[in-house]
Design a protein around this motif. Structure first.
Motif, PDB file in Angstrom:
ATOM      1  N   GLU A   1       0.787  -1.326  -0.123  1.00  0.00           N
ATOM      2  CA  GLU A   1      -0.113  -0.105   0.360  1.00  0.00           C
ATOM      3  C   GLU A   1       1.021   1.158  -0.205  1.00  0.00           C
ATOM      4  O   GLU A   1       0.344   1.846  -0.160  1.00  0.00           O
ATOM      5  N   ASP A   2       2.079   1.039   0.977  1.00  0.00           N
ATOM      6  CA  ASP A   2       2.847   2.348   1.268  1.00  0.00           C
ATOM      7  C   ASP A   2       3.293   2.577  -0.745  1.00  0.00           C
ATOM      8  O   ASP A   2       4.034   3.456  -0.825  1.00  0.00           O
ATOM      9  N   VAL A   3       4.270   1.804  -1.052  1.00  0.00           N
ATOM     10  CA  VAL A   3       4.433   1.264  -2.000  1.00  0.00           C
ATOM     11  C   VAL A   3       3.984   2.077  -3.152  1.00  0.00           C
ATOM     12  O   VAL A   3       3.814   3.163  -4.061  1.00  0.00           O
ATOM     13  N   LYS A   4       2.234   1.810  -2.929  1.00  0.00           N
ATOM     14  CA  LYS A   4       1.253   1.896  -4.539  1.00  0.00           C
ATOM     15  C   LYS A   4       0.681   3.888  -4.639  1.00  0.00           C
ATOM     16  O   LYS A   4       1.390   4.334  -5.084  1.00  0.00           O
ATOM     17  N   LYS A   5       1.493   3.896  -3.094  1.00  0.00           N
ATOM     18  CA  LYS A   5       0.521   5.390  -2.746  1.00  0.00           C
ATOM     19  C   LYS A   5       1.548   6.374  -2.703  1.00  0.00           C
ATOM     20  O   LYS A   5       1.846   7.589  -3.282  1.00  0.00           O
ATOM     21  N   ILE A   6       2.701   5.925  -2.123  1.00  0.00           N
ATOM     22  CA  ILE A   6       4.073   7.430  -1.356  1.00  0.00           C
ATOM     23  C   ILE A   6       5.448   6.868  -2.510  1.00  0.00           C
ATOM     24  O   ILE A   6       6.280   7.616  -2.947  1.00  0.00           O
ATOM     25  N   GLY A   7       4.993   5.449  -3.143  1.00  0.00           N
ATOM     26  CA  GLY A   7       6.415   4.788  -3.796  1.00  0.00           C
ATOM     27  C   GLY A   7       8.175   4.144  -3.192  1.00  0.00           C
ATOM     28  O   GLY A   7       8.156   4.633  -3.913  1.00  0.00           O
ATOM     29  N   HIS A   8       7.012   4.911  -1.836  1.00  0.00           N
ATOM     30  CA  HIS A   8       8.840   3.538  -1.647  1.00  0.00           C
ATOM     31  C   HIS A   8       7.774   3.435  -0.630  1.00  0.00           C
ATOM     32  O   HIS A   8       6.749   3.115   0.494  1.00  0.00           O
ATOM     33  N   LYS A   9       8.749   1.801   0.228  1.00  0.00           N
ATOM     34  CA  LYS A   9       8.411   0.976   1.284  1.00  0.00           C
ATOM     35  C   LYS A   9       8.357   1.956   2.836  1.00  0.00           C
ATOM     36  O   LYS A   9       9.751   2.895   3.125  1.00  0.00           O
ATOM     37  N   VAL A  10       7.570   2.097   3.895  1.00  0.00           N
ATOM     38  CA  VAL A  10       7.847   3.338   5.052  1.00  0.00           C
ATOM     39  C   VAL A  10       8.386   2.092   6.198  1.00  0.00           C
ATOM     40  O   VAL A  10       8.943   2.095   6.969  1.00  0.00           O
ATOM     41  N   GLY A  11       7.768   0.600   6.169  1.00  0.00           N
ATOM     42  CA  GLY A  11       8.188  -0.344   6.911  1.00  0.00           C
ATOM     43  C   GLY A  11       7.870  -1.280   8.538  1.00  0.00           C
ATOM     44  O   GLY A  11       7.039   0.267   8.396  1.00  0.00           O
ATOM     45  N   LEU A  12       8.824  -0.880   8.790  1.00  0.00           N
ATOM     46  CA  LEU A  12       8.727  -0.741  10.650  1.00  0.00           C
ATOM     47  C   LEU A  12       7.446   0.427  11.714  1.00  0.00           C
ATOM     48  O   LEU A  12       7.737  -0.139  12.411  1.00  0.00           O
ATOM     49  N   SER A  13       7.986   1.421  10.897  1.00  0.00           N
ATOM     50  CA  SER A  13       7.602   2.767  11.866  1.00  0.00           C
ATOM     51  C   SER A  13       6.655   2.137  11.897  1.00  0.00           C
ATOM     52  O   SER A  13       6.138   3.028  12.117  1.00  0.00           O
ATOM     53  N   ARG A  14       6.273   1.782  10.893  1.00  0.00           N
ATOM     54  CA  ARG A  14       4.254   1.931  10.568  1.00  0.00           C
ATOM     55  C   ARG A  14       3.885   0.608  11.630  1.00  0.00           C
ATOM     56  O   ARG A  14       2.326   1.225  11.718  1.00  0.00           O
ATOM     57  N   PHE A  15       4.662   0.318  12.488  1.00  0.00           N
ATOM     58  CA  PHE A  15       4.600  -1.125  13.263  1.00  0.00           C
ATOM     59  C   PHE A  15       4.161  -0.628  14.636  1.00  0.00           C
ATOM     60  O   PHE A  15       4.367  -1.175  15.770  1.00  0.00           O
ATOM     61  N   LEU A  16       5.232   0.586  15.239  1.00  0.00           N
ATOM     62  CA  LEU A  16       5.677   1.222  16.515  1.00  0.00           C
ATOM     63  C   LEU A  16       3.936   1.053  17.273  1.00  0.00           C
ATOM     64  O   LEU A  16       3.555   1.693  16.720  1.00  0.00           O
ATOM     65  N   VAL A  17       4.366   1.119  18.399  1.00  0.00           N
ATOM     66  CA  VAL A  17       3.467   1.258  19.514  1.00  0.00           C
ATOM     67  C   VAL A  17       3.018   2.371  19.726  1.00  0.00           C
ATOM     68  O   VAL A  17       1.531   2.516  19.848  1.00  0.00           O
ATOM     69  N   VAL A  18       3.888   3.399  20.118  1.00  0.00           N
ATOM     70  CA  VAL A  18       3.132   5.198  19.644  1.00  0.00           C
ATOM     71  C   VAL A  18       3.715   5.685  18.362  1.00  0.00           C
ATOM     72  O   VAL A  18       4.942   5.428  18.006  1.00  0.00           O
ATOM     73  N   THR A  19       2.806   5.671  17.625  1.00  0.00           N
ATOM     74  CA  THR A  19       3.212   6.216  16.499  1.00  0.00           C
ATOM     75  C   THR A  19       2.178   7.450  16.065  1.00  0.00           C
ATOM     76  O   THR A  19       1.234   7.080  16.192  1.00  0.00           O
ATOM     77  N   ASP A  20       2.300   8.665  15.061  1.00  0.00           N
ATOM     78  CA  ASP A  20       1.208   8.931  14.622  1.00  0.00           C
ATOM     79  C   ASP A  20       2.259   9.576  13.200  1.00  0.00           C
ATOM     80  O   ASP A  20       2.710   9.785  12.691  1.00  0.00           O
ATOM     81  N   HIS A  21       1.523   8.970  12.326  1.00  0.00           N
ATOM     82  CA  HIS A  21       0.933   9.330  10.522  1.00  0.00           C
ATOM     83  C   HIS A  21      -0.160  10.322  10.452  1.00  0.00           C
ATOM     84  O   HIS A  21      -0.156  10.013   9.055  1.00  0.00           O
TER      85      HIS A  21
END
Length: 344
Positions: free
Chosen positions: A323-343
């Motif tokens: 989904e990230d590659v399709k939308k923004i052109g690159h992989k985001v990866g593990l930071s998407r799964f941090l316990v505390v994060t804000d996207h």
């Protein structure tokens, strides 16, 4: 595409003509060349796995070296790994033969070898400028495909021969790393079956000297462990102390790197490090990578507290990457799964 099919190279210049034209008419972009030049050439930590079969002291020291390199580098290389050189060389020869086929044949090879659709890949569909273009081609093959093939093709037979010892090596290293953080070494035997894993055959054609595109864009691997067999052409680079470092090839060694799943599972003790491939203007480069993966429904969760990453399945992780590659052109990866994060 006209007569391009007579060539073995993918039609990079035709497919990405607009990007090359923009590059030529915008000389200021040439300053970005500095970004693909590594500041140093280093040898990865070298570990002799024969030490595992010696006395207890040597065995424990070898395990400590593996764990230490996985924490400090996220990469290391192994010798005396038990995989016959003949098997690796035969795999390399078959890989070269496959990539030397006309481009049109390679584009249709999925059907010939019963690989899943889309196994053959080249370039970067999401590239918006030259520096985002991966000047490479690859066959990314799920091992379940070659085991379902029934042995009708010589290439599939060779891939099976090399996959088994690579898988066994991956399991051995994963068990050692699990042991060193006090976790069950049987976890990977239960979740990472041979048919869940992948083999990726890579070719990096010589690129025009006027274009400083990368062979493979910076990324981390979405697996537990990657085992890489590469030729003697330099190209692999990784981030060390926030700088790009060029890895000196060692023809006698296999390169091992930690993937995203292992970082999450170990709660960040082992590091999944960003890496890339830089192309050569005169020599082509070949490599074969084995990816130790779990089943799609495997839950990735650390036993350590407080957890850095929330629980997720391998399927969820892969879908987020797509989904990230399709939308923004690159992989985001593990930071998407941090316990505390804000996207937001």
């Amino acid at each position: 595409m006209g007569e391009i099919g007579e060539s073995s190279d993918p039609p990079f210049e035709e497919a990405y003509k607009k990007l090359f034209d923009e590059f030529n008419y915008a000389p200021r972009l040439s300053s970005e060349v500095d970004e693909v030049i590594a500041v140093d050439e280093r040898e990865l930590p070298l570990i002799d796995l024969e030490e595992l079969s010696r006395g207890e002291m040597a065995r424990e020291e070898c395990k400590n070296k593996i764990a230490r390199a996985s924490q400090e580098w996220g990469f290391f290389q192994v010798v005396n790994h038990g995989i016959p050189r003949e098997i690796l060389e035969t795999m390399r020869k078959e890989e070269v033969k496959l990539f030397k086929r006309p481009f049109k044949e390679k584009a249709m090879a999925d059907k010939e070898f019963n690989f899943s659709e889309g196994s053959y890949r080249w370039g970067s569909p999401s590239a918006s400028r030259v520096r985002e273009l991966s000047w490479s081609e690859a066959f990314h093959v799920q091992l379940s495909d070659i085991y379902a093939d029934g042995g009708n093709h010589h290439l599939s037979s060779i891939m099976r021969q090399v996959a088994i010892p690579l898988y066994e090596l991956g399991q051995k290293l994963a068990a050692i790393l699990a042991e060193k953080v006090g976790s069950s070494p049987t976890y990977f035997q239960e979740t990472c079956l041979l048919t869940h894993s992948y083999i990726r055959m890579n070719r990096y054609p010589p690129r025009p000297i006027s274009f400083h595109s990368l062979g493979l864009m910076p990324h981390t691997d979405s697996d537990f462990l990657t085992i890489l067999h590469q030729d003697d052409v330099p190209g692999l680079q990784l981030v060390k102390h926030r700088k790009w470092v060029s890895v000196k090839p060692n023809p006698d060694a296999l390169v091992i790197n930690i993937g995203d799943l292992f970082e999450a599972w170990s709660n960040g003790i082992y590091r999944s490090v960003e890496h890339r491939v830089v192309t050569n203007s005169t020599r082509e480069r070949f490599s074969t990578a084995f990816f130790l993966c779990p089943s799609y429904d495997t839950v990735i969760s650390s036993s350590f507290e407080p957890r850095l990453y929330r629980r997720f399945t391998f399927k969820e992780f892969k879908e987020q990457v797509r989904e990230d590659v399709k939308k923004i052109g690159h992989k985001v990866g593990l930071s998407r799964f941090l316990v505390v994060t804000d996207h937001s």
